[in-house]
Enzyme design. Sequence first.
Site, PDB file in Angstrom:
ATOM      1  N   LYS A  79     -24.531  41.736 -55.493  1.00  0.00           N
ATOM      2  CA  LYS A  79     -23.717  40.532 -55.303  1.00  0.00           C
ATOM      3  C   LYS A  79     -24.614  39.376 -54.860  1.00  0.00           C
ATOM      4  O   LYS A  79     -25.631  39.592 -54.194  1.00  0.00           O
ATOM      5  CB  LYS A  79     -22.643  40.846 -54.256  1.00  0.00           C
ATOM      6  CG  LYS A  79     -21.528  39.824 -54.121  1.00  0.00           C
ATOM      7  CD  LYS A  79     -20.435  40.354 -53.174  1.00  0.00           C
ATOM      8  CE  LYS A  79     -19.326  39.343 -52.918  1.00  0.00           C
ATOM      9  NZ  LYS A  79     -18.235  39.877 -52.088  1.00  0.00           N
ATOM     10  N   SER A 154     -13.418  39.303 -53.621  1.00  0.00           N
ATOM     11  CA  SER A 154     -14.412  38.322 -54.028  1.00  0.00           C
ATOM     12  C   SER A 154     -15.556  38.902 -54.860  1.00  0.00           C
ATOM     13  O   SER A 154     -16.276  38.156 -55.510  1.00  0.00           O
ATOM     14  CB  SER A 154     -15.011  37.662 -52.788  1.00  0.00           C
ATOM     15  OG  SER A 154     -15.742  38.614 -52.035  1.00  0.00           O
ATOM     16  N   SER A 178     -12.554  42.926 -50.615  1.00  0.00           N
ATOM     17  CA  SER A 178     -13.345  42.319 -51.694  1.00  0.00           C
ATOM     18  C   SER A 178     -14.099  43.303 -52.584  1.00  0.00           C
ATOM     19  O   SER A 178     -14.675  42.890 -53.590  1.00  0.00           O
ATOM     20  CB  SER A 178     -14.347  41.321 -51.119  1.00  0.00           C
ATOM     21  OG  SER A 178     -13.695  40.127 -50.767  1.00  0.00           O
TER      22      SER A 178
END
Lengths: 478, 94
Positions: A79, A154, A178
């Site tokens: 990420k 997310s 997330s």
Amino acid sequence: MSIDISKLTITLAAKALRAKDFSSKELTEAVLTEAKAKNKAINAYAEIFDDAMALAAHADDMLAKGDAPILAGIPIAIKDNMLYKGHESTSGSKILRGHIAAYSGTAVERLLSCRAVIIGRTNMDEFAMGSSTETCSYGPVKNPIDTTRVPGGSSGGSAASVVMGGALGSYGSDTGGSIRQPASLCGLVGLKPTYGAVSRSGLMSLASSFDQIGPFGKTVADAQLLFDAVRGHDPMDSTTVPEGHSLRKAKPLGEKLTIGVPESLIATDGIDEDVRANFRAQIAALRSQGHTIKNIDLPLIARSLAVYYIIMPAEASANLARFDGIRYGFSKEADKLIEVYMNSRGEGFGKETRRRILLGTYVLSAGYYDAYYNKAVAVRRMIRDELDRAFESVDVIATPTSPSPAFKIGEKIANPLKMYIEDIFTVSANIAGVPGISVPGGTVIRDGVSLPVGIQFMAAAFQEDALFRMGTAIEQSI
Amino acid sequence: MLTKDDIKHLSTLARIAVSEAEEESLAKDLDAVLGYVSEVAAVATQKDAIPPAGDLRNIMRDDDDVHPGGEFTDMILKNAPDTEDGYFKVKQIF
């Protein structure tokens, strides 16, 4: 040679690398080709790194010598909030555009030392604030299963990168759901480890008392391999716990597990009927496998979301104070210092980030601190105690992962509260610091497209094993 | 109900410039969220609850293994918009 990435798991790829069916360079090349081809439509990656092939060559050397760690030569994605020395990392924010990491986070270091091949950094909601990956400064990520829909968030880019064949596994961060919610919306396995299981060193902070790094995999076995590669005590993060030294003791697991179902939470308004029906079918399947199902009463768990949307913005407003236009990235020139701060932050942060910082500032400000922040901290303690007590009589707690399947891009972005409700089932695990997993648990049809929905299990602190066992049981029943 | 003046005050505290046009929508958004999270008030709590972030314990270590001064300075300053002689450059404060 051609390698079919779509069905290739890490477990299978690791065997194939050792059987010399293909090399890491061949595998990485195939994954890079797929990632580049699909990324235009999906936007999973903010950047595909140009040094992945060099990592693959190193991995091949290690594999040739024998005794390589299981992830050696496996292409994976990280990420955009995980620091990787010498590489750009922006947390999906304009304010960090061009920021080059001065060091690698512990999770990234551990991946590099086991010769995993880091392919690129994935798009995310700005500073991990969101449930749809629509607030990313690089533009929204599309769900590879239906590109008119969101991948969740997310960590939407990390989920999408695996589904589109652009990585065999990936890592995200989970502050309120997330990892698990995008896993649910994209048909993957996603794990939020126990708070303290994986080092947060080198993870850009959103809310420090909730944040955990965790994996996405196509199977439970893959998620477990990815988790094992990064878990464990780290002197750089004092909240990580040395093996066997947790102050929170979990009871040993029997042959068959007892599964708690908080019926009153699942009956809440706003939960999609098909999602509920799917959940019931999965629970019935587990019962027929010999596990015990028990209705549990958790009166406080329904308050988790309210507690979360006080403490998370409070911590975020403090953590994000470091972005001041002086030390990193985006800076707006002005006459006075305070204007540099105000304008750099005003323009550098996106709308949702500004909203949450202001909210956090409000709940921490004089006159409101006791009513909001202190109250939420006290209720949080009670929720954690309530869950710890529940885990004395059940091994896991099961719920749907998210209240609905993947929704349309634009459907919820204008209404923050509607978006926040996405976290209703996932957020309790972060509140209590216990682990949670989302496993694909059936599909629902929307506009003629079959969309995956996940089932979530939570367990006592450091009882990830119970989650992997439940996940495997679900895989066997489907 | 939050007013535009409240938003102005918060934006100064948070050091985030907010445009005139956005003040109203932010007030509305924040009101909606605060309305929702206010339900925590209904839970009877004890005072002085211990914050439950992870396992709480003392972490001690010797102050050794110090890296040589300046080892990371260049790498870190590379990310800054304005620097001079190994320092961040900041506008005059007063």
